[in-house]
Every structure is written in C-alpha cells, then in structure tokens.
Design a protein around this motif. Structure first.
Motif, mmCIF file in Angstrom:
data_model
loop_
_atom_site.group_PDB
_atom_site.id
_atom_site.type_symbol
_atom_site.label_atom_id
_atom_site.label_comp_id
_atom_site.label_asym_id
_atom_site.label_seq_id
_atom_site.Cartn_x
_atom_site.Cartn_y
_atom_site.Cartn_z
ATOM 1 N N GLN A 36 0.824 -1.206 0.000
ATOM 2 C CA GLN A 36 0.000 0.000 0.000
ATOM 3 C C GLN A 36 0.861 1.260 0.000
ATOM 4 O O GLN A 36 0.624 2.196 -0.768
ATOM 5 N N VAL A 37 1.865 1.276 0.879
ATOM 6 C CA VAL A 37 2.768 2.436 0.954
ATOM 7 C C VAL A 37 3.517 2.601 -0.363
ATOM 8 O O VAL A 37 3.643 3.713 -0.890
ATOM 9 N N ASP A 38 4.015 1.487 -0.881
ATOM 10 C CA ASP A 38 4.778 1.501 -2.122
ATOM 11 C C ASP A 38 3.952 2.084 -3.262
ATOM 12 O O ASP A 38 4.446 2.912 -4.057
ATOM 13 N N ARG A 40 1.443 4.143 -3.030
ATOM 14 C CA ARG A 40 1.174 5.567 -2.809
ATOM 15 C C ARG A 40 2.424 6.417 -3.082
ATOM 16 O O ARG A 40 2.315 7.571 -3.506
ATOM 17 N N ILE A 41 3.603 5.845 -2.849
ATOM 18 C CA ILE A 41 4.837 6.548 -3.228
ATOM 19 C C ILE A 41 4.867 6.736 -4.746
ATOM 20 O O ILE A 41 5.208 7.819 -5.251
ATOM 21 N N THR A 42 4.518 5.686 -5.476
ATOM 22 C CA THR A 42 4.487 5.776 -6.934
ATOM 23 C C THR A 42 3.493 6.838 -7.391
ATOM 24 O O THR A 42 3.781 7.642 -8.296
ATOM 25 N N LEU A 43 2.312 6.866 -6.770
ATOM 26 C CA LEU A 43 1.308 7.881 -7.108
ATOM 27 C C LEU A 43 1.833 9.285 -6.864
ATOM 28 O O LEU A 43 1.636 10.197 -7.677
ATOM 29 N N TRP A 44 2.505 9.462 -5.710
ATOM 30 C CA TRP A 44 3.056 10.780 -5.381
ATOM 31 C C TRP A 44 4.059 11.220 -6.436
ATOM 32 O O TRP A 44 4.019 12.348 -6.932
ATOM 33 N N MET A 45 4.971 10.299 -6.786
ATOM 34 C CA MET A 45 6.040 10.657 -7.719
ATOM 35 C C MET A 45 5.485 10.926 -9.116
ATOM 36 O O MET A 45 5.956 11.834 -9.817
ATOM 37 N N MET A 86 4.995 12.224 3.783
ATOM 38 C CA MET A 86 4.766 11.158 4.753
ATOM 39 C C MET A 86 3.287 11.016 5.079
ATOM 40 O O MET A 86 2.766 9.896 5.227
ATOM 41 N N ASP A 87 2.588 12.129 5.187
ATOM 42 C CA ASP A 87 1.143 12.059 5.431
ATOM 43 C C ASP A 87 0.432 11.334 4.299
ATOM 44 O O ASP A 87 -0.481 10.535 4.531
ATOM 45 N N PHE A 88 0.853 11.597 3.076
ATOM 46 C CA PHE A 88 0.202 10.988 1.922
ATOM 47 C C PHE A 88 0.481 9.493 1.832
ATOM 48 O O PHE A 88 -0.441 8.683 1.688
ATOM 49 N N VAL A 89 1.746 9.098 1.920
ATOM 50 C CA VAL A 89 2.090 7.691 1.656
ATOM 51 C C VAL A 89 1.649 6.764 2.785
ATOM 52 O O VAL A 89 1.486 5.557 2.573
ATOM 53 N N HIS A 90 1.455 7.300 4.004
ATOM 54 C CA HIS A 90 1.011 6.455 5.114
ATOM 55 C C HIS A 90 -0.489 6.551 5.369
ATOM 56 O O HIS A 90 -0.981 6.045 6.381
ATOM 57 N N ASP A 91 -1.212 7.158 4.449
ATOM 58 C CA ASP A 91 -2.666 7.184 4.524
ATOM 59 C C ASP A 91 -3.186 5.878 3.925
ATOM 60 O O ASP A 91 -3.666 5.822 2.787
ATOM 61 N N ALA A 201 2.036 -12.233 -0.879
ATOM 62 C CA ALA A 201 1.761 -12.655 -2.250
ATOM 63 C C ALA A 201 2.196 -11.610 -3.266
ATOM 64 O O ALA A 201 2.545 -11.929 -4.395
ATOM 65 N N ALA A 202 2.183 -10.341 -2.854
ATOM 66 C CA ALA A 202 2.541 -9.251 -3.770
ATOM 67 C C ALA A 202 4.034 -8.944 -3.748
ATOM 68 O O ALA A 202 4.454 -7.873 -4.119
ATOM 69 N N ALA A 203 4.841 -9.911 -3.322
ATOM 70 C CA ALA A 203 6.280 -9.664 -3.203
ATOM 71 C C ALA A 203 6.931 -9.345 -4.535
ATOM 72 O O ALA A 203 8.031 -8.816 -4.579
ATOM 73 N N GLU A 204 6.253 -9.647 -5.656
ATOM 74 C CA GLU A 204 6.850 -9.331 -6.944
ATOM 75 C C GLU A 204 7.010 -7.831 -7.139
ATOM 76 O O GLU A 204 7.721 -7.389 -8.030
ATOM 77 N N SER A 205 6.360 -7.028 -6.282
ATOM 78 C CA SER A 205 6.503 -5.578 -6.389
ATOM 79 C C SER A 205 7.825 -5.097 -5.806
ATOM 80 O O SER A 205 8.168 -3.934 -5.925
ATOM 81 N N ARG A 206 8.568 -6.014 -5.179
ATOM 82 C CA ARG A 206 9.840 -5.645 -4.584
ATOM 83 C C ARG A 206 10.978 -6.300 -5.355
ATOM 84 O O ARG A 206 10.852 -7.396 -5.892
#
Length: 237
Positions: A36-38, A40-45, A86-91, A201-206
């Motif tokens: 989820q955090v990952d 939202r970081i992509t969305l921010w960037m 930080m507020d955005f990505v941890h929402d 299960a979503a470990a492919e995102s890393r």
C-alpha cells in the motif's frame, strides 16, 4: 522458527535497551502494508513529476537504492516537503494488523527501556502499535522526522537516536527485518537480530535485493522468524 547464528543460550543479561524497527518486524510481512505504501509513493512521484506510473516506478526505485529511501531522494533532488509526503504515503488501510498478545507479553517482560526506531512516520507507528496492542510498552517512537529525515541505514540516524535517549549501544539490542539496517548498530556494539518472514503474495513488487534476507552476513548476530518466541527464549534476568 528461531535460528541463532550464535548459541541460542547466549546471555542477554547485559541488554537494557531494546530497539525495534516497525514495519515487517513487529508484524509479519504477510500483512503486506508495504504494498500500500509503495503504491502511494508511486502515485506521489507520478503526480509530482507529471510522469506515467512506469516512469514514476523506475524513479522511485532509483531514489530508494541511491538515497536509502524514496523520500530522501525526493528531498535531495526535488526539494519535496517531507511532512506532506509522509502524510500521503502512510494514509493506508491498517486493518490487516491484529492484536498480538504473545508479542506484547514478551516485550513487556524485557527489562529496561524499549523503543521503536523507524524510517516511517510517528503517526503510522502509533497506528500500527495500537492495533497490535503494544503501544503502551514503548518508551518512545523515534521516527524519520526525529532523525531530521535522515533514514536508516545512514549512521547519522542511529547517532541522533542514541544521543536523544542517552543509550549505551553496548547494552542494547536491535531488531530489524532489513539486514543492511543492522550493520551500523553492530559496528556501534549493539546485539543485532534479523527478523525474517514469508513474503506476501505481492512480493513481486519488490526487487530481489530488497527480499534477500542477508541472514549470513557477519553483522547479523541472530536470525528469527518468530519474534515473540525469540524474546521468550532469551536469558535476560
């Protein structure tokens, strides 16, 4: 399972400060808050740079590898306000975290002070620890803002943490899910414990380098896949 790279009966009676990373350490990776955090970081960037998700993802990983966190890269390269980021990505939705009474009892039984040391935000750490039912057990949370937005594994982050609370690293233990974040604590004299778990299960995102546990590195003193069980086995009195 608990695996020790030294004797399981090794004495921990000298430890009077217990330092815990937050994400994927105090709760298992299977909860998968990282995805989820990952995302939202992509969305921010993508929004900040006006680029598509593929380009944002590539830049995000580049910053992470070069600067330790995507935020550190955004601050260094782009002058981003870290508080807004930080507020955005941890929402995110924390409902995958449930009370862990066994872990709570094990932490409560430890002598001395207990801290959370995280590259995340205080608000995120408070929400996670509250859902685990262990928030009241910690003397404080030292988050990325308290470190002046200098992330682990940079030495300055640990120096600021130790100085703030007057912690003797030689009488401390550090628990982390990322082996690279244990190298500096080990050099400072802290006992280091790598906490591993089955990837979600979503470990492919890393990337592979993010998932490599690093259990055989020289600065990793112990490895466990069950934090509560490991704490219960320690000789601390």
């Amino acid at each position: 399972m608990t695996q020790s790279l030294k004797s399981p009966a090794e004495d921990f009676t000298h430890v009077r400060t217990w330092v815990f990373d937050l994400d994927n350490t105090l709760y298992p990776p299977s909860a998968d808050l990282f995805t989820q955090v990952d995302q939202r970081i992509t969305l921010w960037m993508a929004d900040f740079h006006g680029i598509d998700a593929i380009g944002a993802r590539a830049l995000q990983k580049h910053y992470y590898q070069r600067y330790g966190t995507s935020l550190n890269g955004l601050m260094t390269e782009d002058g981003v306000d870290p508080h807004e980021f930080m507020d955005f990505v941890h929402d995110i939705d924390h409902s995958a975290i449930y009370p862990d009474h066994h872990l709570g009892a094990a932490i409560e039984a430890l002598p001395g002070r207990k801290f959370v040391l995280t590259n995340g935000s205080r608000k995120h750490a408070e929400r996670v620890s509250a859902r685990l039912g262990i928030a009241h057990l910690f003397d404080d949370i030292f988050d990325i803002a308290a470190a002046g937005f200098t992330p682990k594994p940079k030495p300055r982050a640990y120096e600021l943490f130790l100085d703030r609370y007057g912690i003797d690293p030689a009488a401390s233990a550090m628990f982390e899910d990322l082996a690279r974040n244990l190298e500096v604590p080990h050099t400072l004299g802290m006992r280091t414990i790598l906490v591993v778990g089955d990837p979600p299960a979503a470990a492919e995102s890393r990337d592979a380098w993010e998932l490599d546990p690093g259990r055989h590195l020289a600065f990793v003193d112990h490895v466990t896949s069950d934090l509560a069980a490991f704490l219960n086995e320690l000789k601390v009195h």
